[in-house]
Design an enzyme around this catalytic site. Structure first.
Site, PDB file in Angstrom:
ATOM      1  N   ALA A 132      -0.389  -1.865   4.786  1.00 50.71           N
ATOM      2  CA  ALA A 132      -1.069  -0.564   4.743  1.00 50.71           C
ATOM      3  C   ALA A 132      -2.054  -0.573   3.581  1.00 50.71           C
ATOM      4  O   ALA A 132      -1.992   0.257   2.667  1.00 50.71           O
ATOM      5  CB  ALA A 132      -0.053   0.563   4.593  1.00 50.71           C
ATOM      6  N   GLY A 144     -20.016   4.925   3.689  1.00 46.50           N
ATOM      7  CA  GLY A 144     -18.985   4.425   4.593  1.00 46.50           C
ATOM      8  C   GLY A 144     -17.959   3.569   3.892  1.00 46.50           C
ATOM      9  O   GLY A 144     -18.062   3.285   2.688  1.00 46.50           O
ATOM     10  N   TYR A 151      -5.996  36.819  22.904  1.00 50.94           N
ATOM     11  CA  TYR A 151      -7.135  37.707  22.673  1.00 50.94           C
ATOM     12  C   TYR A 151      -6.726  38.953  21.908  1.00 50.94           C
ATOM     13  O   TYR A 151      -5.756  39.636  22.253  1.00 50.94           O
ATOM     14  CB  TYR A 151      -7.769  38.140  24.004  1.00 50.94           C
ATOM     15  N   TYR A 169       3.720  -5.661  10.718  1.00 49.41           N
ATOM     16  CA  TYR A 169       3.092  -4.461  11.267  1.00 49.41           C
ATOM     17  C   TYR A 169       1.897  -4.082  10.390  1.00 49.41           C
ATOM     18  O   TYR A 169       1.789  -4.508   9.242  1.00 49.41           O
ATOM     19  CB  TYR A 169       4.095  -3.305  11.292  1.00 49.41           C
ATOM     20  N   ALA A 170       1.008  -3.260  10.931  1.00 47.07           N
ATOM     21  CA  ALA A 170      -0.110  -2.738  10.139  1.00 47.07           C
ATOM     22  C   ALA A 170      -0.348  -1.287  10.520  1.00 47.07           C
ATOM     23  O   ALA A 170      -0.158  -0.891  11.678  1.00 47.07           O
ATOM     24  CB  ALA A 170      -1.371  -3.563  10.361  1.00 47.07           C
ATOM     25  N   ALA A 218      -0.478   5.973   4.872  1.00 46.94           N
ATOM     26  CA  ALA A 218       0.287   5.173   5.830  1.00 46.94           C
ATOM     27  C   ALA A 218       1.485   4.501   5.175  1.00 46.94           C
ATOM     28  O   ALA A 218       2.584   4.480   5.739  1.00 46.94           O
ATOM     29  CB  ALA A 218      -0.620   4.124   6.478  1.00 46.94           C
ATOM     30  N   GLY A 273       0.826  -1.204   0.000  1.00 50.12           N
ATOM     31  CA  GLY A 273       0.000   0.000   0.000  1.00 50.12           C
ATOM     32  C   GLY A 273       0.855   1.245   0.000  1.00 50.12           C
ATOM     33  O   GLY A 273       1.850   1.326   0.728  1.00 50.12           O
ATOM     34  N   CYS A 320      -8.308  13.185   1.204  1.00 47.78           N
ATOM     35  CA  CYS A 320      -9.232  14.175   1.759  1.00 47.78           C
ATOM     36  C   CYS A 320      -9.405  15.372   0.832  1.00 47.78           C
ATOM     37  O   CYS A 320     -10.335  16.168   1.004  1.00 47.78           O
ATOM     38  CB  CYS A 320      -8.742  14.651   3.125  1.00 47.78           C
ATOM     39  N   THR A 355       1.400  -6.543  14.754  1.00 50.40           N
ATOM     40  CA  THR A 355       0.272  -7.462  14.760  1.00 50.40           C
ATOM     41  C   THR A 355       0.618  -8.649  15.668  1.00 50.40           C
ATOM     42  O   THR A 355       1.650  -8.648  16.328  1.00 50.40           O
ATOM     43  CB  THR A 355      -0.022  -7.972  13.332  1.00 50.40           C
TER      44      THR A 355
END
Length: 448
Positions: free
Chosen positions: A111, A244, A426, A279-280, A11, A7, A42, A273
């Site tokens: 990933a 979703g 402020y 790993y993930a 990540a 991936g 995004c 993991t």
């Protein structure tokens, strides 16, 4: 040392870059089944609307640039089909040529991200029904929108992406209808705050059909109608499914990697993991809720980058920890900034916290300075000790800094009284003498 990464979006590329910084000599290979790496997922709604005009602006690195910068071998359109843990080998397929091969690794970082949920609606195979998850999918939507006959759009789902895309489609002059199964927009938010957003959407000429799901789609070759569960028939030229995503954890699961209750890969704070040297990170992996200490899955780019960096360093021999998240999120919906962090009132009560909600409305800056706008804050407080455990903020300019102050307060277990005491900046263009956060603390302290 041979480090393999499956991936190459947030990540995966973060992991590979950090692994290279940690170990200058390691062989690092990244397998990516798509055609792009390191893109801003995004940012896709803004690419579609034209606010971000060019494709190159949301693709942060090309494979060639990444290799030159980090000395990492990125293999595009290479799909990993099997993880053979007994011999530490990956089986892969070159999607361009059809050729297959194996790669032997010492450390592996998974990933694989997440994929859009696509229920088996009748008519789902009609043209012009899209999901949005990659630059390729955004390109396809842009092509469809460029056709003169595309005037009406239906969005299925009123979550963050659905509402962001409603703005993008309206920017392009489309008629937009949103269909949502729940009885409010933004289901993770409280109803009183979600209604502020719903009213704003209506003002922007977005039609809302709430408390009604999709039954099926109708059309000849292309989609022409969305038929809801209640029997409504909505004419449309394009449909965006935004209901979703689910973690891409099947590849890991088949290899014996433990999957958590959320459906994502279970990891510890080092992103390890249950299998040695694997790993993930990112949208395929769980995190820890800092308030409940329970496993959660919230697929966000910010979390993916943190997790990727942690996994990359540890795979290369380092020792770093990802402590967890507060589920902080923010989005722009037309003229509103909408954000939340921590626990909702319902979540707090499920954790046996005697919680109380406090909502205020204040100005984003001094009322006499031009451009003042209302800002709505809703805080969730533990009645027993006054500690803030959750917050929602909706407003114009300045809403983003308030949610970050409140997220920091939650992270540090601050009380309502301490919120009032914080020495916030402020000046009339930025705040009132009593900032909105301080007012929330004041009102909460009195109510408590």
């Amino acid at each position: 040392m041979k480090i393999a990464v499956i991936g190459a979006v947030a990540a995966g590329t973060s992991a590979a870059a950090k692994a290279r910084r940690t170990d200058k000599e390691a062989e690092i290979v990244v397998f990516e089944k798509g055609t792009d790496i390191s893109y801003a997922g995004c940012g896709l709604p803004y690419y579609i609307s034209g606010v971000t005009p060019s494709r190159s602006e949301i693709v942060m690195n090309t494979a060639e640039d990444f290799k030159e910068k980090y000395n990492v071998d990125v293999r595009l359109q290479h799909e990993v089909t099997q993880i053979k843990t007994d011999g530490k080998k990956l089986k892969y397929k070159n999607l361009n040529t059809g050729e297959t091969g194996e790669y032997k690794y010492d450390k592996l970082i998974i990933a694989t991200g997440a994929s859009p949920i696509k229920p088996p609606f009748e008519g789902l195979d009609l043209e012009n029904i899209f999901t949005l998850r990659s630059v390729e999918s955004a390109d396809q939507i842009k092509v469809a929108l460029s056709r003169k006959e595309t005037q009406k759009v239906v969005i299925i789902g009123a979550g963050l992406i659905g509402l962001e895309m409603a703005e993008s489609f309206r920017e392009l002059g489309m008629d937009v209808t949103i269909v949502e199964l729940e009885d409010q927009v933004l289901p993770p938010y409280s109803k009183e705050m979600a209604e502020i957003v719903a009213q704003h959407l209506r003002e922007k000429k977005v039609e809302l059909i709430l408390d009604d799901g999709v039954d099926h789609f109708e059309g000849e070759a292309r989609v022409e109608k969305v038929v809801t569960a209640s029997g409504k028939k909505i004419e449309t030229d394009l449909v965006l499914l935004s209901i979703g995503v689910k973690a891409n954890s099947k590849l890991a699961e088949k290899a014996g990697v433990e999957i958590g209750k959320t459906g994502a890969i279970k990891v510890n704070e080092r992103l390890e993991t249950n299998l040695k040297d694997i790993y993930a990170a990112g949208d395929c992996a769980e995190s820890t809720d800092l308030l409940t200490n329970k496993d959660v899955w919230i697929p966000l780019g910010s979390t993916a980058n943190k997790q990727g960096r942690t996994a990359g360093e540890n795979a290369a021999g380092g020792d770093y920890k990802h402590y967890g998240i507060l589920k902080t999120g923010i989005t722009k919906i037309f003229d509103l900034t909408v954000a939340r962090t921590g626990l909702s009132l319902e979540e707090a009560k499920k954790e046996d916290i005697d919680a109380v909600a406090v909502k205020i409305k204040a100005h984003n800056h001094a009322s006499y300075y031009p451009g003042t706008a209302p800002i709505h804050l809703r805080g969730i407080f533990d009645r027993e000790n006054g500690v803030i455990v959750g917050a929602e903020v909706i407003g114009g300019n300045g809403a983003d800094k308030r949610i970050d102050v409140l997220a920091t307060a939650i992270y540090n277990r601050m009380t309502a009284g301490e919120l009032f005491q914080v020495d916030l900046a402020y000046a009339p263009p930025y705040s009132g003498p009593k900032d909105a956060v301080a007012i929330l603390g004041m009102v909460a302290e009195k109510k408590l």
